[in-house]
Scaffold this active site. Structure first.
Site, PDB file in Angstrom:
ATOM      1  N   HIS A 100       0.999  -1.510   0.061  1.00 28.10           N
ATOM      2  CA  HIS A 100      -0.064  -0.593  -0.135  1.00 28.10           C
ATOM      3  C   HIS A 100       0.879   1.338   0.436  1.00 28.10           C
ATOM      4  CE1 HIS A 100       0.808  -1.627   4.110  1.00 28.10           C
ATOM      5  NE2 HIS A 100       0.376  -0.308   4.248  1.00 28.10           N
ATOM      6  N   HIS A 102       0.877   5.264   0.982  1.00 25.52           N
ATOM      7  CA  HIS A 102       0.430   6.253   1.791  1.00 25.52           C
ATOM      8  C   HIS A 102       0.798   7.364   0.713  1.00 25.52           C
ATOM      9  CE1 HIS A 102       0.567   4.100   5.820  1.00 25.52           C
ATOM     10  NE2 HIS A 102       1.122   3.640   5.016  1.00 25.52           N
TER      11      HIS A 102
HETATM   12  P1  5GP Z   1       2.024   0.457   7.317  1.00 28.18           P
HETATM   13  O1  5GP Z   1       2.095   0.205   8.484  1.00 28.18           O
HETATM   14  O2  5GP Z   1       1.654  -1.107   7.488  1.00 28.18           O
HETATM   15  O3  5GP Z   1       2.497   0.771   6.353  1.00 28.18           O
HETATM   16  O4  5GP Z   1       0.554   0.881   7.584  1.00 28.18           O
HETATM   17  C1  5GP Z   1      -0.726   0.154   7.727  1.00 28.18           C
HETATM   18  C2  5GP Z   1      -1.999   1.327   7.751  1.00 28.18           C
HETATM   19  O5  5GP Z   1      -3.543   0.516   7.776  1.00 28.18           O
HETATM   20  C3  5GP Z   1      -1.959   2.185   9.102  1.00 28.18           C
HETATM   21  O6  5GP Z   1      -1.726   3.472   9.180  1.00 28.18           O
HETATM   22  C4  5GP Z   1      -3.145   1.904   9.411  1.00 28.18           C
HETATM   23  O7  5GP Z   1      -3.704   2.967  10.328  1.00 28.18           O
HETATM   24  C5  5GP Z   1      -4.168   1.830   8.345  1.00 28.18           C
HETATM   25  N1  5GP Z   1      -5.041   0.824   8.365  1.00 28.18           N
HETATM   26  C6  5GP Z   1      -4.818  -0.645   9.701  1.00 28.18           C
HETATM   27  N2  5GP Z   1      -6.148  -1.260  10.205  1.00 28.18           N
HETATM   28  C7  5GP Z   1      -7.057  -0.280   8.559  1.00 28.18           C
HETATM   29  C8  5GP Z   1      -8.346  -1.096   8.498  1.00 28.18           C
HETATM   30  O8  5GP Z   1      -8.908  -1.663   8.600  1.00 28.18           O
HETATM   31  N3  5GP Z   1      -9.502  -0.052   7.736  1.00 28.18           N
HETATM   32  C9  5GP Z   1      -8.542   1.352   7.550  1.00 28.18           C
HETATM   33  N4  5GP Z   1      -9.091   2.271   6.214  1.00 28.18           N
HETATM   34  N5  5GP Z   1      -7.131   1.176   7.508  1.00 28.18           N
HETATM   35  C10 5GP Z   1      -6.233   0.361   8.541  1.00 28.18           C
END
Ligand code: 5GP
Ligand code: ZN
Length: 141
Positions: A100, A102
Site C-alpha cells: 500500500h 500512503h
Molecule cells: P503500514 O504501517 O503497514 O504502512 O500502514 C498500515 C496502515 O493501515 C496504517 O496507517 C493503519 O492506520 C491503516 N489501517 C490498518 N487497518 C485498517 C483498516 O481496517 N481500515 C483502514 N481504512 N485503514 C487501516
C-alpha cells in the site's frame, strides 16, 4: 487472497472503508488512523506483500493511481504538499502485509518531517563503497 488480510477484506467489501477511488486493479481509501486529514492508502486489488512482489503492469497501475490521486487529495483538504511513500517490508515499518502506498497531506508548519527522517543512523560510506553499491544495483537489473 489470504483469509486474514485486512486489505483484501476491504477490497471484497467485507470490512467497510471510506473508498475514494476504484478501478479494475486498484483501490484507494482513507486510512482509519490518519496522520493528517485526507491520509489515503492506495493498494492493488490483488494480494501482494511488497513492491518487489508486484507484477509490472500492476505496479504501473498503482503508480498511475498515486499520480492522479496525490494532487486530488491535496486539493480536497487544502494541503500545501504531500508525502507519498511505502513502508516496504516489515523492517521498514510495514504492518499490513498487502502492499500500500500512503498519500499523507502536509501543511506549512504542521510540525512533520521530511521522508529523510524515517531512516536510522546515517552510514559513513567511502567513494569506493558507493561505487560498489551502485555497480551491484546496476548489474543486478
Ligand atoms: P503500514 O504501517 O503497514 O504502512 O500502514 C498500515 C496502515 O493501515 C496504517 O496507517 C493503519 O492506520 C491503516 N489501517 C490498518 N487497518 C485498517 C483498516 O481496517 N481500515 C483502514 N481504512 N485503514 C487501516
Ligand atoms: Zn491482501
Amino acid at each position: 487472497m489470504p483469509d486474514d488480510c485486512i486489505f483484501c477484506q476491504i477490497v471484497a467489501g467485507d470490512i467497510p472503508s471510506r473508498t475514494v477511488y476504484e478501478d479494475d486493479t486498484v483501490f484507494a481509501f482513507l486510512d482509519v488512523n490518519p496522520l493528517a486529514p485526507g491520509h489515503t492508502l492506495v493498494i492493488p486489488k490483488d494480494h501482494h506483500e511488497t513492491l518487489g512482489d508486484l507484477p509490472d503492469d500492476t505496479a504501473a497501475d498503482v503508480f498511475a493511481a498515486l499520480h492522479r490521486l496525490a494532487p486530488t487529495v491535496e486539493d480536497a483538504v487544502d494541503a500545501d504538499a504531500s508525502n507519498v511513500a511505502f513502508n516496504n517490508g516489515e523492517a521498514a515499518g510495514q504492518e499490513v502485509p498487502h502492499v500500500h502506498g500512503h498519500i499523507i497531506p502536509r501543511f506549512e508548519g504542521d510540525g512533520g518531517r521530511p521522508i529523510h527522517a524515517i531512516a536510522g543512523s546515517r552510514p559513513d560510506l567511502s567513494d569506493e563503497e558507493l561505487d560498489d553499491i551502485a555497480a551491484d544495483i546496476r548489474n543486478a537489473r
